[in-house]
Write an enzyme that holds these catalytic residues in place. Structure first.
Site, short mmCIF file in Angstrom:
data_model
loop_
_atom_site.label_atom_id
_atom_site.label_comp_id
_atom_site.label_asym_id
_atom_site.label_seq_id
_atom_site.Cartn_x
_atom_site.Cartn_y
_atom_site.Cartn_z
N ALA A 7 43.82 81.68 59.88
CA ALA A 7 42.85 82.21 58.92
C ALA A 7 42.75 81.25 57.75
CB ALA A 7 43.30 83.59 58.44
N LYS A 8 41.71 81.48 56.96
CA LYS A 8 41.45 80.61 55.81
C LYS A 8 42.67 80.49 54.90
CE LYS A 8 37.55 79.41 54.51
NZ LYS A 8 36.42 80.31 54.36
N ARG A 9 43.40 81.61 54.74
CA ARG A 9 44.52 81.59 53.79
C ARG A 9 45.69 80.71 54.28
NH1 ARG A 9 44.06 86.39 55.98
NH2 ARG A 9 45.58 86.96 57.57
N ASP A 10 45.61 80.22 55.52
CA ASP A 10 46.70 79.40 56.04
C ASP A 10 46.66 77.97 55.51
OD1 ASP A 10 48.07 81.31 57.59
OD2 ASP A 10 46.45 81.22 59.06
#
Ligand code: GLU
Length: 313
Positions: A246-249
């Site tokens: 995901a983007k937060r990774d």
């Protein structure tokens, strides 16, 4: 109930990539797009792009998605199709099912469905059939309460088997799937079936998170008299905790990677490497592509340790 594919002006069979424009594509999405392109091009198929924009649209996302795919060197045939421009097609399919006695209105809220017991013969979490056999009087009462009605399929099987090029025969649950949501928008499972058939798509390559939905879709296609495509559900990209990337990774989009100094060619080479392949362009990767040799496991990435601009891992 058979329908003739009417968009398929070109009879050459097609594969496709069908992103939802809910945000920028990340390495997992880009890898699936590359795979869909490789499967299509290696089998002489056209490669179509469709934007699944009935839901979750973020302004500007589709333009950035298309630009990113092009920057990686992926090409596609014909105009990009948007589901939002095809609503009459979905209505027509729903009308055919309704005329065949295959639909019913459902007034249940999400919460009611979660709280109800699973259908006696159905798979876990399947719609329990609460509204399936309501009397006309009961329906009138629900409507009078102002409950928005979704439209569901009246399925007559609980399971259906599909064949997948990577997973073999896959038998999975079929329930009374929603065809039209309470807000009047056609549901994804219906739209994808109508689109693939009408666009001449006979090869569906997508992430294996969608494998469990596939028996429903194939069953729906069969009811509509539409051909069931060949399927290949490819492994996802996961983070180090084993969760879907995901983007937060971290630096997971092409824009993120470019900001770190990576070129699109380097990103393509990275994706190819994760598939056991090599090349800086899609055609170089295509020359080495063999679906039988694809890794069967997810690709686990730690984005901030990938391909630093210095070239050091
Ligand atoms: N639009 C769906 C997604 O982005 C994929 C649909 C499909 O490939 O059938 O998850």
């Amino acid at each position: 109930m058979a329908a003739v594919p009417d968009d398929a002006a070109d009879p050459t069979p097609a594969g496709r990539y069908a992103p939802s424009p809910s945000g920028d594509l990340h390495l997992g999405n880009l890898r699936t797009a590359l795979l869909a392109w490789l499967f299509a091009r290696s089998t002489g198929r056209r490669f179509l792009l469709r934007i699944d924009d009935l839901d979750r649209v973020r302004p500007g996302a589709q333009e950035r998605q298309l630009a990113d795919l092009a920057a990686l060197g992926l090409d596609w045939d014909g105009p990009v199709v948007r589901q939002s421009g095809r609503l009459p097609r979905y209505d027509a399919a729903i009308e055919r099912l309704t005329a065949a006695g295959r639909t019913y209105e459902c007034y249940c809220t999400r919460r009611e469905i979660q709280q109800a017991a699973t259908a006696p013969h159905g798979p876990m979490g399947a719609y329990p059939g609460t509204c399936r056999d309501l009397t006309e009087a009961a329906r009138a009462r629900k409507r009078a309460e102002g409950r928005p009605a979704a439209l569901r399929l009246r399925a007559d099987v609980h399971e259906f088997t599909v064949h997948d090029q990577l997973h073999g025969d896959y038998r999975g649950p079929v329930d009374d799937v929603v065809l039209r949501r309470g807000d009047g928008i056609p549901a994804y499972n219906l739209a994808v079936v109508v689109d693939d058939a009408e666009q001449g798509v006979d090869q569906v390559v997508r992430g294996d998170d969608l494998l469990p939905s596939t028996p429903r879709q194939a069953y729906l296609a069969t009811l509509l008299g539409l051909p069931v495509p060949h399927y290949a559900h490819v492994p996802l990209v996961l983070n180090e905790e084993g969760k879907r990337l995901a983007k937060r990774d971290g630096a997971v989009t092409l824009a993120d990677r470019r900001a770190l100094g990576n070129t699109p060619e380097q990103v393509l080479a990275l994706l190819a490497g994760s598939l056991g392949l090599a090349g800086n362009t899609p055609s170089q990767v295509l020359a080495r592509f063999d679906p039988a040799l694809l890794p069967g496991q997810p690709w686990i990435v730690s984005p901030d340790r990938l391909l630093q601009p210095s070239g050091c891992p």
